[in-house]
Design a protein around this motif. Structure first.
Motif, mmCIF file in Angstrom:
data_model
loop_
_atom_site.group_PDB
_atom_site.id
_atom_site.type_symbol
_atom_site.label_atom_id
_atom_site.label_comp_id
_atom_site.label_asym_id
_atom_site.label_seq_id
_atom_site.Cartn_x
_atom_site.Cartn_y
_atom_site.Cartn_z
ATOM 1 N N ILE A 284 0.374 -1.249 -0.162
ATOM 2 C CA ILE A 284 0.082 -0.605 0.551
ATOM 3 C C ILE A 284 0.691 0.940 0.237
ATOM 4 C CG2 ILE A 284 -1.603 1.625 1.174
ATOM 5 C CD1 ILE A 284 -2.818 -1.401 2.440
ATOM 6 N N ILE A 285 0.550 2.533 -1.120
ATOM 7 C CA ILE A 285 0.742 3.768 -0.569
ATOM 8 C C ILE A 285 0.299 4.271 -0.724
ATOM 9 C CG2 ILE A 285 2.124 5.339 -2.554
ATOM 10 C CD1 ILE A 285 3.075 3.134 -3.945
ATOM 11 N N VAL A 286 0.592 5.639 0.701
ATOM 12 C CA VAL A 286 -0.148 6.594 0.747
ATOM 13 C C VAL A 286 0.254 7.885 0.424
ATOM 14 C CG1 VAL A 286 -1.596 7.449 2.687
ATOM 15 C CG2 VAL A 286 -1.260 5.519 2.594
ATOM 16 N N VAL A 287 -0.477 8.644 -0.690
ATOM 17 C CA VAL A 287 -0.284 9.410 -1.599
ATOM 18 C C VAL A 287 -1.459 11.124 -0.648
ATOM 19 C CG1 VAL A 287 0.203 11.036 -3.444
ATOM 20 C CG2 VAL A 287 -0.184 8.728 -3.027
ATOM 21 N N LYS B 26 -1.586 6.291 7.064
ATOM 22 C CA LYS B 26 -0.087 5.456 7.053
ATOM 23 C C LYS B 26 -0.167 4.288 8.922
ATOM 24 C CE LYS B 26 4.591 3.743 7.846
ATOM 25 N NZ LYS B 26 5.844 4.392 8.313
ATOM 26 N N ASN B 27 -0.341 5.395 9.536
ATOM 27 C CA ASN B 27 -0.636 4.857 10.595
ATOM 28 C C ASN B 27 -1.403 3.695 11.129
ATOM 29 O OD1 ASN B 27 2.280 5.959 11.359
ATOM 30 N ND2 ASN B 27 1.201 7.345 12.377
ATOM 31 N N LEU B 28 -2.742 4.164 11.135
ATOM 32 C CA LEU B 28 -3.890 3.515 11.152
ATOM 33 C C LEU B 28 -3.881 2.408 10.525
ATOM 34 C CD1 LEU B 28 -6.625 3.741 12.634
ATOM 35 C CD2 LEU B 28 -7.464 4.748 9.721
ATOM 36 N N GLY C 86 5.221 2.401 1.187
ATOM 37 C CA GLY C 86 5.668 4.841 1.451
ATOM 38 C C GLY C 86 4.272 5.230 1.716
ATOM 39 N N VAL C 87 5.011 6.014 1.709
ATOM 40 C CA VAL C 87 3.730 7.811 2.368
ATOM 41 C C VAL C 87 4.989 8.488 1.693
ATOM 42 C CG1 VAL C 87 3.309 9.370 3.944
ATOM 43 C CG2 VAL C 87 4.012 7.214 4.552
ATOM 44 N N CYS C 88 3.624 9.242 0.512
ATOM 45 C CA CYS C 88 4.071 10.436 -0.835
ATOM 46 C C CYS C 88 3.572 11.296 -0.451
ATOM 47 C CB CYS C 88 4.005 10.442 -2.119
ATOM 48 S SG CYS C 88 4.984 8.436 -1.809
ATOM 49 N N THR C 89 4.076 12.558 -1.444
ATOM 50 C CA THR C 89 3.069 13.849 -0.650
ATOM 51 C C THR C 89 3.229 14.323 -2.550
ATOM 52 O OG1 THR C 89 4.814 15.678 -1.001
ATOM 53 C CG2 THR C 89 3.698 14.675 1.215
ATOM 54 N N THR C 90 3.856 13.405 -3.239
ATOM 55 C CA THR C 90 3.556 14.011 -4.710
ATOM 56 C C THR C 90 3.160 12.396 -5.719
ATOM 57 O OG1 THR C 90 5.911 13.353 -5.195
ATOM 58 C CG2 THR C 90 4.930 15.693 -4.659
ATOM 59 N N GLY C 91 2.226 12.932 -6.636
ATOM 60 C CA GLY C 91 2.211 11.691 -7.596
ATOM 61 C C GLY C 91 3.469 10.984 -8.107
#
Length: 183
Positions: free
Chosen positions: A4-7, A18-20, A30-35
């Motif tokens: 799973i990737i969270v954006v 992500k933590n949840l 992964g955790v991202c702020t951009t596509g």
């Protein structure tokens, strides 16, 4: 385990989700702020789920969806107003404000479906090319000629030896041909 990737444009929002998910047994890679970051992470993976907002720093969810590699599904989290604009039926949507149980059950359903599809794909027999088919046919022909077997008996013989020796039918056919040609 499904990747799973969270954006989300705000890193704190992405980290909270992500933590949840991690606390509830999901595998967040992964955790991202951009596509662009999300696509970069997805390129190294063999499928998974991208959970994103309607708009990232550099693109909309629809652009991200188009650019994801094969094997990825999308879960869009947005207000009802934006969800009404989402016309793509390949994207699963949840409205904000988010209910924790809805998110967890939706992600759970998505991961189960992906795992089921992967299992089904692994269990499907691999399509043989013409060379492999010819090899098996030649081995059956030799067994039929020398051992007076029917085609069905020869096929079952190759199949049984294949299972007993832990090799595939093509390898077993090759062994039969090499052994019978030596004698």
């Amino acid at each position: 385990m499904t990747n799973i990737i969270v954006v989300f444009p705000k890193i704190d929002d992405a980290k909270s989700i992500k933590n949840l998910l991690v606390r509830n047994g999901f595998h967040v890679v992964g955790v991202c702020t951009t596509g662009t970051q999300a696509i970069s992470q997805a390129d190294g993976l063999n499928g998974g789920i991208v959970i994103c907002s309607y708009k990232m720093v550099d693109m909309l969810y629809s652009q991200l969806h188009e650019d994801l590699p094969p094997g990825f599904e999308m879960l869009l989290l947005a207000s009802r107003q934006y969800l009404n604009e989402c016309q793509n039926h390949d994207i699963i949507c949840l409205s904000m404000p988010l209910k924790v149980q809805e998110l967890l059950s939706t992600v759970g359903m998505m991961t189960e479906n992906m795992e089921r599809r992967k299992r089904k794909q692994r269990l499907q027999p691999k399509e043989r090319n013409q060379e492999e088919k010819d090899l098996i046919k030649e081995a059956k022909g030799l067994l039929m000629e020398r051992n007076h077997m029917t085609e069905e008996e020869a096929h079952r013989y190759i199949q049984k030896n294949s299972m007993d020796s832990g090799t595939n039918m093509v390898e077993t056919a090759q062994m039969i041909l090499s052994m019978m040609k030596m004698s």
